[in-house]
Structures are given as C-alpha cells and as structure tokens.
Scaffold this motif. Structure first.
Motif, PDB file in Angstrom:
ATOM      1  N   ASP A   4       0.552  -5.362  50.485  1.00 58.61           N
ATOM      2  CA  ASP A   4      -0.844  -5.592  50.855  1.00 58.61           C
ATOM      3  C   ASP A   4      -1.303  -7.039  50.721  1.00 58.61           C
ATOM      4  O   ASP A   4      -1.896  -7.598  51.628  1.00 58.61           O
ATOM      5  CB  ASP A   4      -1.767  -4.717  49.996  1.00 58.61           C
ATOM      6  CG  ASP A   4      -1.481  -3.245  50.177  1.00 58.61           C
ATOM      7  OD1 ASP A   4      -1.071  -2.863  51.280  1.00 58.61           O
ATOM      8  OD2 ASP A   4      -1.664  -2.500  49.202  1.00 58.61           O
ATOM      9  N   HIS A  22      -1.570  -8.973  54.676  1.00 60.32           N
ATOM     10  CA  HIS A  22      -0.509  -8.845  55.667  1.00 60.32           C
ATOM     11  C   HIS A  22      -1.046  -8.073  56.868  1.00 60.32           C
ATOM     12  O   HIS A  22      -1.347  -6.886  56.768  1.00 60.32           O
ATOM     13  CB  HIS A  22       0.697  -8.123  55.048  1.00 60.32           C
ATOM     14  CG  HIS A  22       1.944  -8.339  55.799  1.00 60.32           C
ATOM     15  ND1 HIS A  22       2.464  -7.427  56.674  1.00 60.32           N
ATOM     16  CD2 HIS A  22       2.797  -9.390  55.810  1.00 60.32           C
ATOM     17  CE1 HIS A  22       3.572  -7.900  57.190  1.00 60.32           C
ATOM     18  NE2 HIS A  22       3.802  -9.089  56.678  1.00 60.32           N
ATOM     19  N   LYS A  23      -1.180  -8.771  57.996  1.00 60.80           N
ATOM     20  CA  LYS A  23      -1.686  -8.159  59.231  1.00 60.80           C
ATOM     21  C   LYS A  23      -0.850  -8.631  60.408  1.00 60.80           C
ATOM     22  O   LYS A  23      -0.559  -9.812  60.521  1.00 60.80           O
ATOM     23  CB  LYS A  23      -3.141  -8.572  59.490  1.00 60.80           C
ATOM     24  CG  LYS A  23      -4.148  -7.939  58.575  1.00 60.80           C
ATOM     25  CD  LYS A  23      -5.556  -8.336  58.991  1.00 60.80           C
ATOM     26  CE  LYS A  23      -6.574  -7.739  58.059  1.00 60.80           C
ATOM     27  NZ  LYS A  23      -7.929  -8.162  58.379  1.00 60.80           N
ATOM     28  N   SER A  72      -7.347 -14.287  53.572  1.00 62.69           N
ATOM     29  CA  SER A  72      -8.559 -13.471  53.609  1.00 62.69           C
ATOM     30  C   SER A  72      -9.662 -14.041  52.720  1.00 62.69           C
ATOM     31  O   SER A  72     -10.837 -13.821  52.982  1.00 62.69           O
ATOM     32  CB  SER A  72      -8.250 -12.027  53.187  1.00 62.69           C
ATOM     33  OG  SER A  72      -7.798 -11.988  51.853  1.00 62.69           O
TER      34      SER A  72
END
Length: 155
Positions: A58, A84-85, A92
C-alpha cells in the motif's frame, strides 16, 4: 670585491627560485580551484534519501534530507508518503520533520543519522522518527506521525 660578490646570489639562482615559487603558487591555486568529482558532488548535493520503508503493497515512506540553499551546513528533513497506483509509486502526502533548516547537513547524511525510523503495516500506519542532531548532542526527540489513507498527520 670578493666580499660583495659572495654576499649576492648569482642571478641565475634568483631567477630559478622566482620561477619555482611562481610555479608552486599557480599549482596551489589551480589545485584549490579544482575539486575532485567526489568533492564537487558533495558540494552540489541538494537532497539525500536517508531512510525508506515499504508498508505491504500500500504505502512507501521515505525520509529525505534537503540541503539549505543559503547555509551549506543546514538542512531540512521531509517525510514523504507514496501510494502504489497503476503499477507505480505516486506521492500522496509529505510533511516537514522539525524546523526548516533546523538540522545539520553532515550529521544528517552520515552513517548514524537515523536513530529511529519505525513503521507498521496497519491502517492507520504509525511512523516514528529520531534523527541525529550532532554526535556530541545526540539524537532528537521522537517525531510521531500517522498515515491514514495516504495522508500523513503529526500525532
């Protein structure tokens, strides 16, 4: 006449000594002006990652030292959170640890800079940080943060 001649060095020796002194002066100036690649890189370094941790799949948390633009001995520290995207880490949130330019660059980027960098893969994720002020002073107090849904807040 012999006494006068003996007290004065021959002209060639004076010229040779002057030329040697001039050459040494030029070489010393050139050496001081020319830094090694490592010295140049150290002077020009503006940021250095001093710690990082990946929390499961994450979050990624990093501590980065940022060298002051006005004082070569001062630095700031930034704690950054990445999510993590789409197959990549995207920042972020970020917070400053301590005061701006409130740290010393060399202890902060040295071997024992990080006394504590504690993270956990929970939601919310706690983060604790203790950094070296100087070797003689020791470590800072503990800075505590919480990461919740990619946002970081101080505790």
């Amino acid at each position: 006449m012999t006494a006068l001649t003996a007290s004065r060095p021959p002209r060639r020796r004076t010229v040779a000594l002057s030329a040697a002194a001039l050459t040494l002066g030029v070489l010393a100036t050139a050496t001081a002006a020319t830094a090694s690649p490592a010295e140049h890189a150290a002077r020009s370094t503006r940021t250095k990652e001093i710690a990082s941790s990946v929390l499961g799949s994450d979050y990624k948390v990093t501590l980065t030292a940022l060298r002051s633009g006005t004082d070569p001995y001062a630095a700031s520290v930034r704690l950054r959170v990445f999510v993590h995207k789409g197959g990549a880490w995207k920042e972020s949130d970020r917070v400053q640890v301590g005061r701006a330019n409130g740290w010393f660059w060399y202890p902060l980027t040295g071997r024992h800079a990080v006394g504590t960098f504690s993270t956990a893969s929970t939601e919310p994720a706690p983060v604790q940080v203790r950094l070296l002020i100087t070797p003689s002073i020791g470590y800072s107090g503990t800075y505590s943060y919480v990461i919740r849904h990619g946002d970081v807040t101080a505790r």
